[in-house]
Design a protein around this motif. Structure first.
Motif, PDB file in Angstrom:
ATOM      1  N   PRO A 264      31.972  24.039  47.053  1.00  0.00           N
ATOM      2  CA  PRO A 264      30.930  23.317  46.315  1.00  0.00           C
ATOM      3  C   PRO A 264      31.489  22.676  45.048  1.00  0.00           C
ATOM      4  CG  PRO A 264      30.772  25.661  45.878  1.00  0.00           C
ATOM      5  CD  PRO A 264      31.833  25.502  46.929  1.00  0.00           C
ATOM      6  N   GLU A 265      30.724  21.751  44.483  1.00  0.00           N
ATOM      7  CA  GLU A 265      31.166  21.102  43.244  1.00  0.00           C
ATOM      8  C   GLU A 265      31.149  22.070  42.068  1.00  0.00           C
ATOM      9  OE1 GLU A 265      29.254  17.401  42.355  1.00  0.00           O
ATOM     10  OE2 GLU A 265      29.321  16.739  44.440  1.00  0.00           O
ATOM     11  N   GLU A 266      30.210  23.000  42.055  1.00  0.00           N
ATOM     12  CA  GLU A 266      30.113  23.940  40.949  1.00  0.00           C
ATOM     13  C   GLU A 266      31.173  25.030  41.101  1.00  0.00           C
ATOM     14  OE1 GLU A 266      26.796  26.833  38.771  1.00  0.00           O
ATOM     15  OE2 GLU A 266      26.202  25.422  40.332  1.00  0.00           O
ATOM     16  N   VAL A 267      32.017  25.201  40.084  1.00  0.00           N
ATOM     17  CA  VAL A 267      33.099  26.184  40.152  1.00  0.00           C
ATOM     18  C   VAL A 267      33.023  27.137  38.966  1.00  0.00           C
ATOM     19  CG1 VAL A 267      34.641  24.639  41.429  1.00  0.00           C
ATOM     20  CG2 VAL A 267      34.742  24.676  38.940  1.00  0.00           C
ATOM     21  N   ASP A 268      33.570  28.343  39.162  1.00  0.00           N
ATOM     22  CA  ASP A 268      33.521  29.392  38.138  1.00  0.00           C
ATOM     23  C   ASP A 268      34.901  29.766  37.609  1.00  0.00           C
ATOM     24  OD1 ASP A 268      30.603  30.176  38.955  1.00  0.00           O
ATOM     25  OD2 ASP A 268      31.791  30.381  40.789  1.00  0.00           O
ATOM     26  N   LEU A 269      35.953  29.297  38.297  1.00  0.00           N
ATOM     27  CA  LEU A 269      37.310  29.703  37.947  1.00  0.00           C
ATOM     28  C   LEU A 269      38.270  28.551  38.231  1.00  0.00           C
ATOM     29  CD1 LEU A 269      39.584  31.830  37.343  1.00  0.00           C
ATOM     30  CD2 LEU A 269      39.442  32.487  39.753  1.00  0.00           C
ATOM     31  N   VAL A 270      39.179  28.304  37.296  1.00  0.00           N
ATOM     32  CA  VAL A 270      40.264  27.343  37.498  1.00  0.00           C
ATOM     33  C   VAL A 270      41.558  28.138  37.606  1.00  0.00           C
ATOM     34  CG1 VAL A 270      41.566  25.430  36.495  1.00  0.00           C
ATOM     35  CG2 VAL A 270      39.069  25.489  36.296  1.00  0.00           C
ATOM     36  N   ALA A 271      42.258  27.941  38.715  1.00  0.00           N
ATOM     37  CA  ALA A 271      43.461  28.716  39.036  1.00  0.00           C
ATOM     38  C   ALA A 271      44.684  27.806  38.989  1.00  0.00           C
ATOM     39  CB  ALA A 271      43.323  29.342  40.418  1.00  0.00           C
ATOM     40  N   ILE A 272      45.603  28.098  38.085  1.00  0.00           N
ATOM     41  CA  ILE A 272      46.837  27.323  37.918  1.00  0.00           C
ATOM     42  C   ILE A 272      48.022  28.271  38.097  1.00  0.00           C
ATOM     43  CG2 ILE A 272      48.187  25.835  36.378  1.00  0.00           C
ATOM     44  CD1 ILE A 272      45.495  24.617  37.074  1.00  0.00           C
ATOM     45  N   THR A 346      33.050  35.340  40.441  1.00  0.00           N
ATOM     46  CA  THR A 346      33.503  34.030  40.917  1.00  0.00           C
ATOM     47  C   THR A 346      32.951  33.724  42.302  1.00  0.00           C
ATOM     48  OG1 THR A 346      35.563  34.247  39.667  1.00  0.00           O
ATOM     49  CG2 THR A 346      35.531  32.626  41.449  1.00  0.00           C
ATOM     50  N   ARG A 347      32.407  32.517  42.425  1.00  0.00           N
ATOM     51  CA  ARG A 347      31.915  32.053  43.727  1.00  0.00           C
ATOM     52  C   ARG A 347      32.783  30.931  44.286  1.00  0.00           C
ATOM     53  NH1 ARG A 347      26.151  30.708  41.449  1.00  0.00           N
ATOM     54  NH2 ARG A 347      27.594  30.157  39.763  1.00  0.00           N
ATOM     55  N   ALA A 354      47.822  22.885  46.446  1.00  0.00           N
ATOM     56  CA  ALA A 354      47.414  22.791  47.848  1.00  0.00           C
ATOM     57  C   ALA A 354      47.728  24.090  48.582  1.00  0.00           C
ATOM     58  CB  ALA A 354      48.108  21.609  48.523  1.00  0.00           C
ATOM     59  N   LYS A 355      48.766  24.786  48.145  1.00  0.00           N
ATOM     60  CA  LYS A 355      49.092  26.086  48.743  1.00  0.00           C
ATOM     61  C   LYS A 355      47.928  27.050  48.577  1.00  0.00           C
ATOM     62  CE  LYS A 355      52.300  29.995  48.416  1.00  0.00           C
ATOM     63  NZ  LYS A 355      53.579  30.508  47.875  1.00  0.00           N
ATOM     64  N   TYR A 356      47.400  27.174  47.357  1.00  0.00           N
ATOM     65  CA  TYR A 356      46.304  28.111  47.132  1.00  0.00           C
ATOM     66  C   TYR A 356      44.993  27.591  47.708  1.00  0.00           C
ATOM     67  CZ  TYR A 356      43.501  31.754  44.998  1.00  0.00           C
ATOM     68  OH  TYR A 356      42.657  32.821  44.802  1.00  0.00           O
ATOM     69  N   ALA A 357      44.800  26.281  47.703  1.00  0.00           N
ATOM     70  CA  ALA A 357      43.600  25.739  48.326  1.00  0.00           C
ATOM     71  C   ALA A 357      43.577  26.064  49.815  1.00  0.00           C
ATOM     72  CB  ALA A 357      43.528  24.232  48.111  1.00  0.00           C
ATOM     73  N   HIS A 358      44.766  26.145  50.430  1.00  0.00           N
ATOM     74  CA  HIS A 358      44.880  26.480  51.849  1.00  0.00           C
ATOM     75  C   HIS A 358      44.681  27.977  52.083  1.00  0.00           C
ATOM     76  CE1 HIS A 358      46.394  26.361  55.970  1.00  0.00           C
ATOM     77  NE2 HIS A 358      47.303  27.270  55.659  1.00  0.00           N
ATOM     78  N   TYR A 359      45.372  28.812  51.296  1.00  0.00           N
ATOM     79  CA  TYR A 359      45.315  30.257  51.492  1.00  0.00           C
ATOM     80  C   TYR A 359      44.129  30.923  50.797  1.00  0.00           C
ATOM     81  CZ  TYR A 359      50.157  30.374  53.263  1.00  0.00           C
ATOM     82  OH  TYR A 359      51.299  30.203  53.998  1.00  0.00           O
ATOM     83  N   GLY A 365      38.230  35.299  49.470  1.00  0.00           N
ATOM     84  CA  GLY A 365      36.858  35.300  49.950  1.00  0.00           C
ATOM     85  C   GLY A 365      35.979  34.295  49.242  1.00  0.00           C
ATOM     86  N   ARG A 366      36.605  33.376  48.481  1.00  0.00           N
ATOM     87  CA  ARG A 366      35.860  32.348  47.757  1.00  0.00           C
ATOM     88  C   ARG A 366      36.145  30.972  48.337  1.00  0.00           C
ATOM     89  NH1 ARG A 366      36.312  37.459  45.347  1.00  0.00           N
ATOM     90  NH2 ARG A 366      34.899  37.582  43.547  1.00  0.00           N
TER      91      ARG A 366
END
Length: 395
Positions: A264-272, A346-347, A354-359, A365-366
């Motif tokens: 979804p567009e609404e995010v709770d966490l930014v992962a870098i 976190t939802r 792209a690695k984390y977006a894939h895995y 579970g998010r």
């Protein structure tokens, strides 16, 4: 002796007729994937195992010094820390990073090394011109103990040839998200062979761009390396005479973008930091925040190796990131973070990897969203990911 017996058996299985000396090791098996990892490492340490070549360690499953304060349950944090300690007792450096090529002594062109961890192996072979197979867990320790590896695969010139030539449509003005996206699609195009990517040299990818590309490629391909024409050191003449051909079009890039943006567009966490953030990436993130602070409801977590964290602390970047509300964590990486370090509320997660977006969906579970660094900062400030792809992908 046990290490050499297993190493020789693996060499026979790979069709190798002899072993090769290697100068560096990198251990992936220090991640607490199951109790078997700890049992193996502690048993080897009890038997007196020692590494005989300089050997670094991958990210582990806890922040080794702070996991108790972070609320990690002892039945997980304790075994995970003991696993790391076992490898340190065997002489491995407690680097705890999935990006060992960012350390101060990376291998050079032609160096034979014994690394594991997919992104590290692909970067070493492709960008540095070093030579290492994608060694499995447990075998990585045996290689470090003996300083030897089976002479097969990409240790040999013939094993480094590209068996697929992929022509890529480079969009004008492509941003930083292009490189992990094309790595992800390159892996889908070449899941079982080394590719040569053509058409990218005009984009002048920086070292961090190639880092993101290699990591994403390793998420969708089993190949231990790739070539980028006009960019990587062995690309000239890399294509085998019987290489197949493929293409990545603008439409393919858009489809790939949609695959990585299922959340979804609404995010709770930014992962870098998947793989671990470099000094340059930390500086770029601080510059993108430009003194602004994240929205209270959105966590920002950066994972990085200890050496990089020391560097960003010394040059003031860490203070800027913390002032913007970002948390910078050592030792862990996104492939091993779990609750409660990953905020339980976190939802949906936004990432530039792209690695984390894939895995990520399977690991956390998010739902995941993917975009460039500026898009990640925008999500941190507003709580929403950009509604569509960037301008360079819409044209």
């Amino acid at each position: 002796a046990q290490a050499m017996r297993i190493l020789c058996a693996m060499a026979v299985n790979q069709g190798a007729t002899r072993l090769i000396d290697v100068t560096q090791g990198h251990i992936d098996g220090c991640i607490y994937a199951s109790p078997a990892n700890r049992t193996f490492a502690e048993k080897m340490a009890e038997m007196g195992a020692k590494v005989r070549i300089p050997t670094t360690m991958n990210a582990i499953s806890v922040d080794r010094e702070n996991w108790r304060a972070q609320g990690v349950p002892p039945d997980f944090g304790g075994p995970a820390a003991r696993l790391a300690d076992a490898y340190v007792r065997m002489g491995c450096r407690p680097t705890f990073t999935c990006a060992p090529y960012l350390l101060d002594d990376p291998p050079g062109t032609g160096d034979a090394i014994g690394w594991s961890e997919s992104n590290a192996v692909i970067f070493a072979n492709s960008v540095l011109g070093a030579r290492t197979a994608k060694h499995p867990d447990f075998l990585d320790l045996f290689i470090a103990m003996t300083g030897r590896a089976p002479l097969a695969g990409v240790y040999l010139d013939a094993g480094r040839k590209a068996r697929l030539v992929v022509d890529v449509d480079l969009p004008p003005g492509a941003g930083d998200a292009f490189w992990p996206l094309v790595g992800y699609l390159g892996g889908l195009a070449a899941p079982d062979r080394i590719p040569l990517l053509r058409g990218l040299a005009a984009g002048a990818p920086a070292r961090d761009d190639l880092k993101a590309l290699c990591a994403a490629f390793g998420s969708t391909s089993a190949a231990p390396m790739l070539h980028v024409e006009g960019v990587t050191p062995e690309a000239a003449g890399a294509a085998a005479k019987d290489a197949d051909s493929a293409a990545i079009s603008r439409a393919d890039l858009r489809r790939g973008w949609d695959l990585l943006n299922d959340g979804p567009e609404e995010v709770d966490l930014v992962a870098i930091g998947s793989p671990h953030a470099s000094l340059g990436e930390c500086r770029a993130l601080a510059a993108a925040f430009d003194g602004r602070r994240r929205r209270d409801e959105v966590a920002v977590i950066v994972t990085a190796g200890r050496a990089v964290i020391d560097a960003v602390r010394a040059d003031g970047t860490l203070a800027l990131l913390e002032a913007s509300g970002a948390q910078v964590l050592p030792d862990l990486c996104w492939c091993s973070i779990s609750e409660p370090v990953l905020p339980p509320r976190t939802r949906a997660i936004m990432t530039n990897s792209a690695k984390y977006a894939h895995y990520g969906p399977g690991l956390s579970g998010r739902a995941l969203r993917f975009g460039g660094l500026d898009a990640c900062v925008a999500a941190a400030l507003t709580g929403r990911a950009p509604a569509g792809p960037p301008a360079w992908l819409r044209g």
